[in-house]
Write an enzyme that holds these catalytic residues in place. Structure first.
Site, mmCIF file in Angstrom:
data_model
loop_
_atom_site.group_PDB
_atom_site.id
_atom_site.type_symbol
_atom_site.label_atom_id
_atom_site.label_comp_id
_atom_site.label_asym_id
_atom_site.label_seq_id
_atom_site.Cartn_x
_atom_site.Cartn_y
_atom_site.Cartn_z
ATOM 1 N N HIS A 99 0.662 -1.048 -0.075
ATOM 2 C CA HIS A 99 -0.146 0.489 0.121
ATOM 3 C C HIS A 99 1.024 1.490 0.004
ATOM 4 N N TYR A 109 -9.618 4.358 3.063
ATOM 5 C CA TYR A 109 -10.373 3.393 3.675
ATOM 6 C C TYR A 109 -11.503 3.269 3.735
ATOM 7 N N GLU A 151 1.304 1.705 7.832
ATOM 8 C CA GLU A 151 1.361 2.913 6.732
ATOM 9 C C GLU A 151 2.112 4.432 6.954
ATOM 10 N N TYR A 200 11.558 -3.412 -2.810
ATOM 11 C CA TYR A 200 11.376 -2.705 -4.735
ATOM 12 C C TYR A 200 10.510 -1.241 -4.344
ATOM 13 N N GLN A 216 5.559 -2.738 -8.863
ATOM 14 C CA GLN A 216 6.688 -3.038 -8.481
ATOM 15 C C GLN A 216 7.850 -3.793 -8.838
ATOM 16 N N TYR A 217 8.493 -3.190 -9.038
ATOM 17 C CA TYR A 217 10.610 -4.206 -9.393
ATOM 18 C C TYR A 217 11.406 -3.548 -8.089
ATOM 19 N N SER A 218 12.324 -4.539 -7.943
ATOM 20 C CA SER A 218 13.200 -4.918 -7.509
ATOM 21 C C SER A 218 13.893 -4.200 -7.619
ATOM 22 N N GLY A 280 14.070 -17.692 -12.380
ATOM 23 C CA GLY A 280 14.083 -16.793 -13.443
ATOM 24 C C GLY A 280 14.641 -15.380 -12.863
ATOM 25 N N PHE A 395 6.138 -11.745 -6.765
ATOM 26 C CA PHE A 395 5.765 -10.591 -7.774
ATOM 27 C C PHE A 395 4.802 -11.103 -8.582
ATOM 28 N N PRO A 397 0.081 -10.652 -6.319
ATOM 29 C CA PRO A 397 -0.364 -10.306 -4.665
ATOM 30 C C PRO A 397 -0.184 -11.552 -4.081
HETATM 31 C C1 LIG Z 1 7.271 -7.152 -5.148
HETATM 32 C C2 LIG Z 1 7.066 -7.311 -6.570
HETATM 33 C C3 LIG Z 1 8.266 -7.063 -7.437
HETATM 34 C C4 LIG Z 1 8.481 -6.995 -8.510
HETATM 35 N N1 LIG Z 1 10.397 -7.307 -9.274
HETATM 36 C C5 LIG Z 1 10.309 -7.624 -9.938
HETATM 37 C C6 LIG Z 1 11.651 -7.430 -10.878
HETATM 38 O O1 LIG Z 1 12.389 -7.358 -10.068
HETATM 39 N N2 LIG Z 1 11.154 -7.512 -12.335
HETATM 40 C C7 LIG Z 1 10.367 -7.676 -13.172
HETATM 41 O O2 LIG Z 1 10.569 -8.279 -14.341
HETATM 42 N N3 LIG Z 1 9.084 -7.841 -12.283
HETATM 43 C C8 LIG Z 1 8.879 -7.747 -10.800
HETATM 44 N N4 LIG Z 1 7.906 -8.032 -10.721
HETATM 45 C C9 LIG Z 1 6.194 -8.137 -11.371
HETATM 46 C C10 LIG Z 1 6.186 -6.749 -12.510
HETATM 47 O O3 LIG Z 1 5.477 -5.958 -10.902
HETATM 48 C C11 LIG Z 1 5.215 -6.889 -13.068
HETATM 49 O O4 LIG Z 1 3.910 -7.543 -12.339
HETATM 50 C C12 LIG Z 1 5.549 -7.940 -14.273
HETATM 51 O O5 LIG Z 1 7.081 -6.892 -15.579
HETATM 52 C C13 LIG Z 1 4.153 -7.619 -14.750
HETATM 53 O O6 LIG Z 1 3.152 -6.165 -15.822
HETATM 54 P P1 LIG Z 1 2.742 -6.433 -16.792
HETATM 55 O O7 LIG Z 1 1.847 -4.823 -16.510
HETATM 56 O O8 LIG Z 1 4.067 -5.742 -17.717
HETATM 57 O O9 LIG Z 1 1.920 -7.663 -16.804
HETATM 58 P P2 LIG Z 1 0.155 -7.180 -16.459
HETATM 59 O O10 LIG Z 1 -0.348 -6.412 -17.918
HETATM 60 O O11 LIG Z 1 0.116 -6.920 -15.335
HETATM 61 O O12 LIG Z 1 0.176 -8.566 -16.670
HETATM 62 C C14 LIG Z 1 0.195 -9.822 -16.145
HETATM 63 C C15 LIG Z 1 -0.635 -11.164 -16.749
HETATM 64 O O13 LIG Z 1 -2.179 -10.966 -16.667
HETATM 65 C C16 LIG Z 1 -2.301 -11.252 -17.904
HETATM 66 N N5 LIG Z 1 -3.261 -10.343 -18.188
HETATM 67 C C17 LIG Z 1 -3.624 -9.086 -18.688
HETATM 68 N N6 LIG Z 1 -4.669 -8.620 -18.759
HETATM 69 C C18 LIG Z 1 -5.323 -9.189 -18.794
HETATM 70 C C19 LIG Z 1 -6.733 -9.768 -19.014
HETATM 71 N N7 LIG Z 1 -7.324 -8.638 -19.739
HETATM 72 N N8 LIG Z 1 -7.240 -11.366 -19.648
HETATM 73 C C20 LIG Z 1 -6.429 -12.100 -19.458
HETATM 74 N N9 LIG Z 1 -5.597 -11.777 -18.818
HETATM 75 C C21 LIG Z 1 -4.613 -11.226 -18.603
HETATM 76 C C22 LIG Z 1 -1.090 -10.927 -18.967
HETATM 77 O O14 LIG Z 1 -1.748 -11.846 -20.059
HETATM 78 C C23 LIG Z 1 0.463 -10.938 -18.340
HETATM 79 O O15 LIG Z 1 0.279 -12.315 -18.569
HETATM 80 C C24 LIG Z 1 7.466 -7.326 -9.116
HETATM 81 C C25 LIG Z 1 6.286 -7.904 -8.228
HETATM 82 C C26 LIG Z 1 6.201 -7.651 -7.388
HETATM 83 C C27 LIG Z 1 4.599 -7.554 -6.869
HETATM 84 C C1 HEM Z 2 -8.753 -3.209 5.451
HETATM 85 C C2 HEM Z 2 -8.532 -2.817 4.159
HETATM 86 C C3 HEM Z 2 -7.857 -3.246 2.869
HETATM 87 C C4 HEM Z 2 -7.356 -4.463 2.828
HETATM 88 C C5 HEM Z 2 -7.362 -5.499 3.749
HETATM 89 C C6 HEM Z 2 -6.483 -4.139 1.957
HETATM 90 C C7 HEM Z 2 -5.759 -5.696 1.289
HETATM 91 C C8 HEM Z 2 -5.174 -5.908 0.310
HETATM 92 C C9 HEM Z 2 -3.968 -6.897 0.085
HETATM 93 C C10 HEM Z 2 -4.258 -7.722 0.735
HETATM 94 C C11 HEM Z 2 -3.285 -6.437 -1.087
HETATM 95 C C12 HEM Z 2 -2.140 -7.031 -1.921
HETATM 96 C C13 HEM Z 2 -0.818 -7.680 -0.948
HETATM 97 C C14 HEM Z 2 0.307 -8.110 -1.986
HETATM 98 O O1 HEM Z 2 0.383 -9.230 -2.343
HETATM 99 O O2 HEM Z 2 1.001 -7.587 -1.924
HETATM 100 C C15 HEM Z 2 -3.865 -5.527 -1.312
HETATM 101 C C16 HEM Z 2 -3.125 -4.455 -2.726
HETATM 102 C C17 HEM Z 2 -4.044 -3.989 -3.036
HETATM 103 N N1 HEM Z 2 -4.643 -2.750 -2.189
HETATM 104 FE FE1 HEM Z 2 -4.966 -2.586 -0.735
HETATM 105 N N2 HEM Z 2 -6.374 -3.494 1.465
HETATM 106 C C18 HEM Z 2 -6.936 -2.750 1.788
HETATM 107 C C19 HEM Z 2 -7.782 -1.181 2.023
HETATM 108 C C20 HEM Z 2 -7.533 -0.913 0.984
HETATM 109 C C21 HEM Z 2 -7.542 0.687 0.521
HETATM 110 C C22 HEM Z 2 -8.120 1.684 1.361
HETATM 111 C C23 HEM Z 2 -6.837 0.781 -0.462
HETATM 112 C C24 HEM Z 2 -7.203 2.194 -1.626
HETATM 113 C C25 HEM Z 2 -8.191 2.127 -2.771
HETATM 114 C C26 HEM Z 2 -6.387 -0.272 -1.356
HETATM 115 C C27 HEM Z 2 -5.856 -0.666 -2.564
HETATM 116 C C28 HEM Z 2 -4.839 -1.619 -3.299
HETATM 117 C C29 HEM Z 2 -3.940 -1.439 -3.955
HETATM 118 C C30 HEM Z 2 -4.618 -0.442 -4.996
HETATM 119 C C31 HEM Z 2 -3.790 -3.284 -4.312
HETATM 120 C C32 HEM Z 2 -2.193 -3.234 -5.298
HETATM 121 C C33 HEM Z 2 -3.461 -3.907 -6.118
HETATM 122 C C34 HEM Z 2 -2.719 -4.497 -7.396
HETATM 123 O O3 HEM Z 2 -1.518 -4.387 -7.343
HETATM 124 O O4 HEM Z 2 -3.407 -5.531 -7.646
HETATM 125 N N3 HEM Z 2 -6.466 -0.822 -0.382
HETATM 126 N N4 HEM Z 2 -4.525 -4.623 -0.595
#
Ligand SMILES: Cc1cc2nc3c(=O)[nH]c(=O)nc-3n(C[C@H](O)[C@H](O)[C@H](O)COP(=O)(O)OP(=O)(O)OC[C@H]3O[C@@H](n4cnc5c(N)ncnc54)[C@H](O)[C@@H]3O)c2cc1C
Ligand code: HEM
Length: 404
Positions: A99, A109, A151, A200, A216-218, A280, A395, A397
């Site tokens: 967050h 919230y 936060e 990240y 997010q990117y690490s 990977g 990488f 949810p």
């Molecule tokens: C903590 C953290 C650290 C990370 N670090 C790195 C890193 O160091 N390097 C790195 O490369 N990545 C990293 N990632 C992953 C990165 O954040 C992205 O998730 C990744 O680059 C994919 O994003 P994208 O926008 O290209 O793909 P997205 O558009 O998000 O798509 C992801 C997948 O979902 C599918 N998809 C998208 N839209 C649809 C749809 N409408 N219907 C069906 N399927 C769909 C796509 O086909 C694809 O396979 C990290 C993620 C996290 C959470």
């Molecule tokens: C009690 C309330 C909430 C709970 C329990 C909750 C829970 C979560 C969880 C479990 C994740 C995934 C975390 C991970 O896997 O790293 C997440 C991501 C996220 N949350 Fe929340 N959240 C709450 C409130 C909010 C609020 C208020 C917002 C703002 C509108 C928000 C926006 C987001 C966004 C944008 C992400 C990332 C989504 C993605 O990358 O797909 N959340 N939250």
């Protein structure tokens, strides 16, 4: 994994609400997937800008964010009624760091509450008596207030509110055919924020349809005066939006919007043996950790392990070995599923820690696809490493949230 401040208060559910939550948990748990689905539909109908510019729309399309939210709420409620004296710190820290990297604000919230409770009433109907609504309201605000408090502390430590600053891409390097590294410097010439190895940043880009999507990117290292991220182009149908955008449109001289570093998986300093295992593109935080160990002259035992499809797909394959060579207690082990060359350090097949001498007092950090992390975790447990000492980064949810 960072342990939260003991000073953060974890209020317990009132006796009356605990009874109601216990009684309704099976029904809510069974419907939680449907509830979170309806919640996101309502949220995005009322606030389309949240889907366009904040939430990851890929994670909405494949349902993974809905699943992570459902899992976290069910786990939090279960913890409240089954272990009211223990706060699920690790889960809260993971969510709060994500967050904070997105700049979530306390007032949002209330917005989430409005649509989540409308969804609960829609799905559970008459079962939501005023008493049931009040009990779950208490659960929601206990969780929300715990997240808001963590936060707030993260924002204070970072000196930001999670907003993204412009950075200039000062260099771009191809690591493999589909992995590129971007070296970033603050565009205003200001200081580079501190970070812990393993953390990240969130990167926001404008896509052709005008959406401002965030990923997010690490941090794969910390070059002098800047930050380093390494991105794999995600294939698929549709192709990954942000990774393709970065590969196709972002070159030296471009500007990217970058958050301060966050992330609950942080390499702890100390003397304990450490296992660093990646597969990977999961190599990125692990290479960041190895860089830190090499720069600080760490003398501890370091078992660095990497698995990849093949040699040509292995980003940082030379740097990985060079960094480990700098560590007096370091050893590098690499497995390729389909070896193709002469790289001497590579073994064939999947990562197999049973072939190594893993001390039971090691602390481990894993990053890679879930099946890889599951297998390595099982091997570490078999070597006697306690579950609490095995940390992992996902990488996407975190679908393991709340599973302990
Ligand atoms: C903590 C953290 C650290 C990370 N670090 C790195 C890193 O160091 N390097 C790195 O490369 N990545 C990293 N990632 C992953 C990165 O954040 C992205 O998730 C990744 O680059 C994919 O994003 P994208 O926008 O290209 O793909 P997205 O558009 O998000 O798509 C992801 C997948 O979902 C599918 N998809 C998208 N839209 C649809 C749809 N409408 N219907 C069906 N399927 C769909 C796509 O086909 C694809 O396979 C990290 C993620 C996290 C959470
Ligand atoms: C009690 C309330 C909430 C709970 C329990 C909750 C829970 C979560 C969880 C479990 C994740 C995934 C975390 C991970 O896997 O790293 C997440 C991501 C996220 N949350 Fe929340 N959240 C709450 C409130 C909010 C609020 C208020 C917002 C703002 C509108 C928000 C926006 C987001 C966004 C944008 C992400 C990332 C989504 C993605 O990358 O797909 N959340 N939250």
């Amino acid at each position: 994994m960072r342990i939260l401040d003991a000073s953060l208060e974890f209020r317990m559910l009132s006796e009356k609400s605990a009874e109601t939550v216990r009684a309704t948990l099976p029904a809510v748990g069974a419907a939680i997937g449907e509830i979170t689905g309806s919640f996101y539909e309502r949220l995005f109908a009322a606030h389309p800008e949240l889907l366009r510019d904040l939430f990851n729309r890929g994670n909405q399309a494949d349902g993974s964010q809905r699943q992570a939210l459902a899992g976290s709420i069910a786990a939090f409620a279960t913890a409240l009624v089954e272990h009211p004296d223990q706060r699920p710190d690790a889960m809260l820290a993971r969510i709060a760091h994500k967050h904070a990297s997105l700049g979530i604000a306390p007032e949002q919230y209330q917005v989430v509450h409005t649509h989540l409770f409308a969804a609960i009433v829609e799905v559970l109907g008459d079962a939501v008596t005023p008493e049931v609504a009040a009990a779950w309201d208490e659960v929601y605000w206990l969780m929300a207030n715990a997240l808001i408090a963590i936060e707030a502390r993260l924002y204070e430590e970072s000196g930001t509110r999670g907003e993204r600053r412009p950075y200039t891409v000062v260099a771009r390097t191809a690591e493999t055919a589909d992995v590129a590294t971007f070296l970033l410097r603050p565009a205003d010439g200001g200081p580079v924020p501190a970070h812990k190895p393993g953390q990240y940043v969130s990167v926001q880009v404008e896509l052709p349809d005008g959406a401002h999507q965030i990923r997010q990117y690490s941090l794969s290292g910390r070059p002098e005066g800047g930050l380093r991220i390494t991105v794999k182009k995600v294939a698929g149908d549709p192709a990954g939006e942000v990774s393709h955008h970065l590969h196709q449109h972002v070159d030296e001289g471009a500007t990217l919007l970058i958050s301060a570093p966050f992330g609950d998986v942080q390499l702890a300093d100390g003397d304990r043996p450490v296992v660093l295992a990646s597969a990977g593109i999961g190599c990125t935080p692990i290479v960041g950790m190895l860089t830190h160990l090499a720069e600080t002259g760490a003398a501890r035992k370091v078992i660095a392990v990497h698995g990849d499809r093949q040699e040509s797909a292995h980003a940082f394959r030379d740097e990985f070995v060079q960094l480990v060579d700098k560590l007096p207690g370091g050893e590098a082990h690499v497995w390729y599923e389909r070896p193709e060359g002469e790289w001497p350090a590579g073994r064939t097949g999947l990562v197999d820690l049973t072939a190594l001498d893993v001390p039971a007092d090691a602390v481990a950090y894993l990053c890679g696809p879930l099946p890889f992390m599951r297998a390595v975790r099982t091997q570490l447990l078999a070597a006697g490493v306690p579950a609490a000492d095995i940390h992992y980064e996902v990488f996407g949810p975190d679908l393991w949230l709340g599973q302990g």
